[in-house]
Scaffold this active site. Structure first.
Site, PDB file in Angstrom:
ATOM      1  N   LEU A 103     -16.701   1.677 -25.279  1.00 16.54           N
ATOM      2  CA  LEU A 103     -16.570   2.083 -23.719  1.00 16.54           C
ATOM      3  C   LEU A 103     -15.907   3.691 -24.381  1.00 16.54           C
ATOM      4  O   LEU A 103     -15.547   4.008 -24.146  1.00 16.54           O
ATOM      5  CB  LEU A 103     -15.509   1.358 -22.786  1.00 16.54           C
ATOM      6  CG  LEU A 103     -15.220   1.803 -21.580  1.00 16.54           C
ATOM      7  CD1 LEU A 103     -14.666   0.679 -20.525  1.00 16.54           C
ATOM      8  CD2 LEU A 103     -14.484   3.068 -21.438  1.00 16.54           C
TER       9      LEU A 103
ATOM     10  N   GLU B 296     -18.863   7.146 -23.417  1.00 16.70           N
ATOM     11  CA  GLU B 296     -19.637   7.735 -22.862  1.00 16.70           C
ATOM     12  C   GLU B 296     -19.952   9.090 -23.952  1.00 16.70           C
ATOM     13  O   GLU B 296     -21.695   9.347 -24.473  1.00 16.70           O
ATOM     14  CB  GLU B 296     -19.736   8.609 -22.030  1.00 16.70           C
ATOM     15  CG  GLU B 296     -20.286   7.222 -20.601  1.00 16.70           C
ATOM     16  CD  GLU B 296     -18.331   6.581 -20.529  1.00 16.70           C
ATOM     17  OE1 GLU B 296     -18.567   5.678 -20.328  1.00 16.70           O
ATOM     18  OE2 GLU B 296     -17.191   7.095 -20.736  1.00 16.70           O
TER      19      GLU B 296
ATOM     20  N   TYR C  18     -19.845   8.418 -14.557  1.00 15.98           N
ATOM     21  CA  TYR C  18     -19.170   8.674 -16.499  1.00 15.98           C
ATOM     22  C   TYR C  18     -19.875   9.707 -17.087  1.00 15.98           C
ATOM     23  O   TYR C  18     -18.827   9.960 -18.467  1.00 15.98           O
ATOM     24  CB  TYR C  18     -19.665   7.071 -16.677  1.00 15.98           C
ATOM     25  CG  TYR C  18     -18.812   6.127 -15.727  1.00 15.98           C
ATOM     26  CD1 TYR C  18     -17.713   6.923 -15.020  1.00 15.98           C
ATOM     27  CD2 TYR C  18     -18.710   4.730 -15.775  1.00 15.98           C
ATOM     28  CE1 TYR C  18     -16.749   5.692 -14.399  1.00 15.98           C
ATOM     29  CE2 TYR C  18     -17.961   3.592 -16.184  1.00 15.98           C
ATOM     30  CZ  TYR C  18     -17.249   4.066 -14.412  1.00 15.98           C
ATOM     31  OH  TYR C  18     -16.873   3.500 -14.076  1.00 15.98           O
TER      32      TYR C  18
ATOM     33  N   GLN D  39     -23.452   3.882 -17.710  1.00 13.15           N
ATOM     34  CA  GLN D  39     -23.124   2.910 -16.940  1.00 13.15           C
ATOM     35  C   GLN D  39     -23.436   2.980 -14.946  1.00 13.15           C
ATOM     36  O   GLN D  39     -23.158   2.773 -13.719  1.00 13.15           O
ATOM     37  CB  GLN D  39     -21.495   2.068 -17.250  1.00 13.15           C
ATOM     38  CG  GLN D  39     -21.653   0.609 -16.281  1.00 13.15           C
ATOM     39  CD  GLN D  39     -20.492  -0.148 -17.063  1.00 13.15           C
ATOM     40  OE1 GLN D  39     -19.615  -0.690 -16.752  1.00 13.15           O
ATOM     41  NE2 GLN D  39     -21.003  -1.080 -18.175  1.00 13.15           N
TER      42      GLN D  39
ATOM     43  N   HIS E 199     -18.335   4.591  -8.342  1.00 12.61           N
ATOM     44  CA  HIS E 199     -19.963   3.549  -7.876  1.00 12.61           C
ATOM     45  C   HIS E 199     -20.488   4.751  -7.455  1.00 12.61           C
ATOM     46  O   HIS E 199     -21.186   3.822  -7.252  1.00 12.61           O
ATOM     47  CB  HIS E 199     -18.768   3.162  -7.956  1.00 12.61           C
ATOM     48  CG  HIS E 199     -17.892   2.301  -9.149  1.00 12.61           C
ATOM     49  ND1 HIS E 199     -16.308   1.791  -8.495  1.00 12.61           N
ATOM     50  CD2 HIS E 199     -18.054   1.874 -10.131  1.00 12.61           C
ATOM     51  CE1 HIS E 199     -16.207   1.198  -9.982  1.00 12.61           C
ATOM     52  NE2 HIS E 199     -16.932   1.382 -10.824  1.00 12.61           N
TER      53      HIS E 199
ATOM     54  N   GLU F  25     -22.527   0.204 -22.408  1.00  9.84           N
ATOM     55  CA  GLU F  25     -21.486  -0.788 -22.115  1.00  9.84           C
ATOM     56  C   GLU F  25     -22.002  -1.733 -21.801  1.00  9.84           C
ATOM     57  O   GLU F  25     -23.165  -1.708 -20.053  1.00  9.84           O
ATOM     58  CB  GLU F  25     -20.559  -0.048 -21.674  1.00  9.84           C
ATOM     59  CG  GLU F  25     -19.724   1.414 -22.148  1.00  9.84           C
ATOM     60  CD  GLU F  25     -18.843   1.571 -20.978  1.00  9.84           C
ATOM     61  OE1 GLU F  25     -18.483   1.422 -20.259  1.00  9.84           O
ATOM     62  OE2 GLU F  25     -19.111   3.484 -21.635  1.00  9.84           O
TER      63      GLU F  25
END
Length: 740
Positions: free
Chosen positions: A456, A458, A484, A480, A529, A427
């Protein structure tokens, strides 16, 4: 139940009355005009169906004798033999576990195989079994183009999409491939598996790719028997769900009607071959003898429901076709049936006495051989002129001191220059250059056929990598964020990592999976994140997990991973600490001590970072700090503070989380006699557990402690610092340990 079906076949066939047949019919004539299936073709497929049926019966007999270990059969699905006949032996196949008819029919197309014996060798887990070496019962043979699958819930479908994509991509890039340029990939699965998110995602990926005009020659074959173990599929569900899907050509056939199944399968295969787009073949089947030998089918189906399927038995239906067409008499059919039984049972008795894997070393040999070859892998020497032409000026080693992100970028550029088969994808990696700019500029240098954005998903990204690897390419996919990965980790665990194990290294899917992860990211965080969960990766046998922290290590370790993937077929996961991507300083603002020069390609072969080797900073004699990732920077800063307390520490960067550099850690532990393990991941399931256990296993008896982040998800903002490991915690633990 097996006896009932066996007896029913015999009694029905005995009562059939043969037709006189069509006068003057030759073997090459259609079995039933206008079907393209010839009389001889029908006879051959009938033999494949008979073989598949008796393999199922023999598997159950072997189990009853305590000699067999696998009884999931293909009975009722033997119509899939027609699908094999409609394809070529050079069309790669990823098969459902009820695809026995397909396997035998494919073997008829290639000389030198003994498919009945092959399957039975798998049932008894004999070491002579030609694909897995007795490690599992799978449908697979390298010379038949059948890639072994252990999936029960369609987890092989993303790989199948990747194979189809890569057939076309290899041809476009003029690269060698095991499959012809006009090959069609085929994957089979059940109606229950069609509902799994993996299947839904794979089919969506295929349609999504074709929608953009990308060649994707893939035939999905759904073998619909109307039931998943004990749960019924709603009547008409498969047709309603896939029959009018835009971008997915739909074909439907009755698997009990051999000529019709062949005609439809041939139309579907020819359509995919000519259009280079995906198609869906809905093959209606029945399931006979239950899910497996241990399945008590009467617990969830009535007797009427079970026996109603007997007349749709594809073996019986083909026998009826041949008898009523005058091509065989009932006596000849029964003789063929019993001769096949005798042949299969004779083989079963023979293989039941063959040796099985009898030691840990024997079981793990494919893993050990891959690991040994990967550990010995070194980057290939590169042609300086070719590299300079591709990379341009300045060359990475001429740019001075680089950040971690720039070093990874330049390493990827070098890999693309050195390895024409390398692909970088994920991505946002192409036009944008990644969320953090790590892949910026690569597409411009290498072209959009080699550096490209994906949808998008995985599972789709990793499936593409799995398919590309087995097709002769070198995939470098990006996930990313570490968080994920977890919804798609089975593509590594269940598919990628197992392929060499279950194919005895005859098939390989080399890859280097880049994953941005760990915590401490400022200004943009939260659980998805800032994820520090790596236990799921370290638990997978054979997977190499790299964790570079310093820019020079990052480049060198990327080249090592690529070399291991290319030479050993290794599955490498390359974890990149987001928080260190753009860090320049180590101790003080402006000191530039986290920057490092790019490794000189002239000495890369001699100075590469071997898999499973650590790096030591300093030569302190009071304390050994073992760490990795963000922990390295924190530990180096703490080591400097400890000097003020007259504590001389050395810091060991693991660099590799799997395999752990145990001998290096043990050596450095004995150098000081005290060890503090600094682990930014969680206390439970984190890396420190493995390091401490390894030290204990190796007999280290000195003072030993560990500090970790808390067993918590990482919250948003500054609250994250409440549960993440800190420099203060490291310093306090170090002083306490030395003061013992």
């Amino acid at each position: 139940m097996a006896e009932q079906i066996d007896d029913y076949f015999t009694s029905v066939v005995s009562a059939l009355v043969p037709d006189s047949g069509r006068p003057g019919v030759r073997p090459e004539d259609p079995i039933r005009p206008p079907s393209p299936l010839s009389v001889q073709g029908a006879l051959d497929l009938f033999d494949a169906q008979l073989g598949s049926r008796h393999l199922d019966l023999a598997a159950r007999w072997l189990r009853s004798q305590g000699k067999g270990f696998y009884t999931i059969g293909s009975s009722g699905h033997e119509g899939n033999a027609a699908v094999a006949a409609a394809l070529r032996p050079t069309d790669p196949a990823l098969l459902h576990y009820r695809s026995g008819g397909f396997f035998l029919a494919r073997a008829q197309q290639v000389d030198g195989t003994d498919p009945l014996r092959d399957v039975l060798l798998g049932v008894v887990a004999a070491t002579e079994e030609p694909i897995s070496g007795g490690r599992h019962k799978v449908f697979g043979r390298h010379d038949l183009g059948i890639i072994p699958q252990t999936s029960t819930v369609a987890s092989h479908l993303p790989r199948a999409v990747g194979v189809a994509f890569s057939i076309a991509r290899a041809h476009k890039l003029h690269l060698p491939s095991p499959w012809p340029a006009d090959a069609v990939a085929v994957c089979s699965f059940g109606d229950a598996s069609a509902n799994h998110s993996t299947a839904v995602g794979a089919i969506n990926t295929a349609v999504h790719s074709a929608y953009q005009g990308l060649p994707l020659p893939l035939l999905f074959v759904c073998e619909d028997n109307g039931i998943g173990i004990s749960t019924k599929t709603p009547t008409g569900w498969i047709a309603a769900n896939f029959g009018a899907r835009a971008g997915l050509e739909y074909f439907e056939a009755d698997g009990s009607d051999l000529p019709a199944a062949y005609a439809t399968a041939k139309s579907a295969a020819d359509w995919v071959r000519s259009h280079r787009k995906p198609a869906f073949l809905h093959l209606r089947t029945v399931r006979l003898m239950g899910h497996a030998g241990s399945d008590l089918e009467s617990a969830y189906r009535t007797s009427a429901e079970i026996t109603a399927d007997f007349d749709r038995d594809p073996v019986l239906c083909t026998a009826r076709l041949l008898i009523e067409g005058g091509h065989l008499s009932p006596t000849e059919v029964l003789a063929r049936y019993e001769n096949t039984r005798a042949e299969v049972l004779g083989l079963a008795r023979e293989v039941a006495e063959l040796p099985q894997l009898d030691s840990p070393a024997a079981v793990m040999r494919p893993l050990a051989d891959t690991a040994e070859q990967a550990a010995a892998a070194v980057p290939e020497r590169v042609d300086p002129a070719k590299r300079a032409e591709f990379v341009g000026s300045p060359l990475p080693e001429e740019e001075g001191r680089l950040t971690l992100a720039l070093s990874i970028n330049r390493a990827l550029l070098d890999v693309l220059a050195r390895c024409p088969e390398a692909l970088v994808f994920g991505e946002d990696v192409a036009r944008k250059g990644g969320v953090y700019g790590v892949t910026r500029g690569l597409m411009k240098k290498a072209g959009s056929a080699r550096v490209f954005d994906t949808l998008l998903d995985e599972q789709a990204i990793l499936g593409l990598a799995l398919g590309a690897g087995v097709t002769g390419l070198l995939p470098i996919p990006e996930i990313q964020y570490l968080a994920y990965l977890h919804n798609a980790a089975d593509q590594i665990r269940g598919e990628g990592a197992t392929l060499q194990f279950f194919s005895d290294r005859q098939y390989r899917n080399p890859m280097v999976v880049r994953i941005a992860g760990y915590g401490y990211q400022k200004g943009f965080g939260g659980h998805f994140h800032n994820d520090n969960a790596v236990a799921a990766l370290r638990d997978i046998p054979g997977v190499v997990v790299a964790s570079p922290s310093r820019p020079d290590d990052a480049a060198a370790m990327m080249h090592t991973c690529v070399a291991a993937a290319r030479t050993a077929g290794a599955v490498c996961v390359y974890l990149e600490p987001i928080a260190l991507y753009h860090i320049r300083d180590l101790y003080d603002d402006g000191d530039g001590l986290w920057l490092a020069p790019y490794p000189d390609p002239a000495t890369q072969v001699e100075s590469h970072v071997q898999i499973g080797s650590a790096r030591t900073y300093g030569d302190g004699t009071d304390l050994t700090i073992v760490t990795y990732g963000n922990g390295l920077r924190m530990s180096l800063r703490v080591a400097r503070k400890l000097e003020r307390a007259h504590i001389a520490a050395r810091v060991v960067d693991l660099r590799w989380l799997a395999p752990l550099p145990v001998q290096d850690v043990v050596r450095e532990a004995h150098a000081t006699g005290r060890v503090l393990v600094v682990d930014e991941t969680r206390k439970s399931g984190g890396v420190s557990e493995g390091v401490v256990a390894a030290l204990v296993d190796e007999g280290f008896t000195g003072p030993l402690a560990r500090v970790t982040s808390d067993d918590s998800f990482i919250p948003l903002g500054d609250a994250a610092l409440e549960v993440l490991l800190s420099e203060d915690t490291i310093e306090a633990a170090a002083i306490k340990l030395v003061s013992r």
